[in-house]
Write an enzyme that holds these catalytic residues in place. Structure first.
Site, PDB file in Angstrom:
ATOM      1  N   ASP A 270       2.710   2.497   2.308  1.00 52.38           N
ATOM      2  CA  ASP A 270       4.039   2.257   2.870  1.00 52.38           C
ATOM      3  C   ASP A 270       5.016   1.802   1.785  1.00 52.38           C
ATOM      4  OD1 ASP A 270       6.022   1.986   4.829  1.00 52.38           O
ATOM      5  OD2 ASP A 270       5.300   0.039   5.510  1.00 52.38           O
TER       6      ASP A 270
ATOM      7  N   SER B  78      -4.957   3.521   7.965  1.00 45.43           N
ATOM      8  CA  SER B  78      -5.620   2.277   8.405  1.00 45.43           C
ATOM      9  C   SER B  78      -6.790   1.826   7.544  1.00 45.43           C
ATOM     10  CB  SER B  78      -6.076   2.365   9.871  1.00 45.43           C
ATOM     11  OG  SER B  78      -4.982   2.245  10.745  1.00 45.43           O
ATOM     12  N   THR B  79      -7.011   2.460   6.393  1.00 42.43           N
ATOM     13  CA  THR B  79      -8.190   2.103   5.589  1.00 42.43           C
ATOM     14  C   THR B  79      -7.916   1.034   4.533  1.00 42.43           C
ATOM     15  OG1 THR B  79      -7.798   3.907   4.032  1.00 42.43           O
ATOM     16  CG2 THR B  79      -9.265   4.363   5.909  1.00 42.43           C
TER      17      THR B  79
ATOM     18  N   TYR C 196      -5.575  -2.673   6.830  1.00 42.69           N
ATOM     19  CA  TYR C 196      -5.944  -2.629   8.257  1.00 42.69           C
ATOM     20  C   TYR C 196      -7.460  -2.489   8.449  1.00 42.69           C
ATOM     21  CZ  TYR C 196      -1.009  -2.340   9.628  1.00 42.69           C
ATOM     22  OH  TYR C 196       0.322  -2.594   9.841  1.00 42.69           O
TER      23      TYR C 196
ATOM     24  N   GLY D 186       0.801  -1.218   0.000  1.00 43.89           N
ATOM     25  CA  GLY D 186       0.000   0.000   0.000  1.00 43.89           C
ATOM     26  C   GLY D 186       0.834   1.269   0.000  1.00 43.89           C
TER      27      GLY D 186
END
Length: 170
Positions: free
Chosen positions: A35, A123-124, A127, A33
């Site tokens: 990151d 976080s979407t 996560y 993602g």
């Protein structure tokens, strides 16, 4: 001074800002993602600084809700602020760790003297935090966190994320 909140649909790695926030995993060593994209586009300098952080202060990884800065490498920014979002555990998940990601990132930005900060929707992705709730938490937290940052820019990858954040900014 009031912080301006703006929305952009697109790729956060193409943004020009003092600081770009990375939705990191606790290892700080890259991943998928946002990151992975930040590490790939930013280059090896980011990974080198992340490894140094792991070797010193964060031997067990960066805790959820905390934030730490590194160089931005080849990104059009001075710094990357890495923060670890919580994994959504289903109904009743505590929103505080997600709110902490935004507060702590702004705290680090203030320490650095950053005036423009680009955030993803933390976080979407893998996560699994529900987009509407994540947008609510993000916008409310940024609005209620005292900061010297002039502009917070939410950089949202797709229509669904952009629309959720636009509803919250209303």
């Amino acid at each position: 001074m009031t912080t301006t909140i703006t929305l952009v649909q697109g790729d956060i790695t193409h943004q020009s800002a003092d600081a770009i926030v990375n939705a990191a995993n606790s290892s700080l060593l890259g991943g998928g993602g946002v990151d992975g994209a930040i590490h790939r586009r930013g280059g090896p300098e980011i990974l080198a600084e992340c490894r140094a952080l792991r070797a010193s202060r964060y031997g067990r990884g960066l805790p959820t809700g905390q934030a730490v800065a590194t160089t931005a490498g080849r990104l059009d920014a001075r710094w990357v602020i890495h923060t670890v979002g919580p994994v959504h555990q289903g109904p009743g998940s505590d929103p505080e760790p997600l709110a902490s990601c935004y507060r702590e990132s702004l705290r680090v930005a203030d320490e650095l003297g950053a005036r423009t900060v680009a955030f993803p929707a933390i976080s979407t992705g893998v996560y699994r935090w529900p987009m509407d709730d994540a947008a609510r938490i993000a916008v409310e937290t940024v609005r209620n966190t005292p900061t010297a940052v002039d502009e917070v820019r939410f950089v949202l990858f797709d229509d669904r994320a952009y629309e959720a954040f636009a509803r919250r900014l209303g």
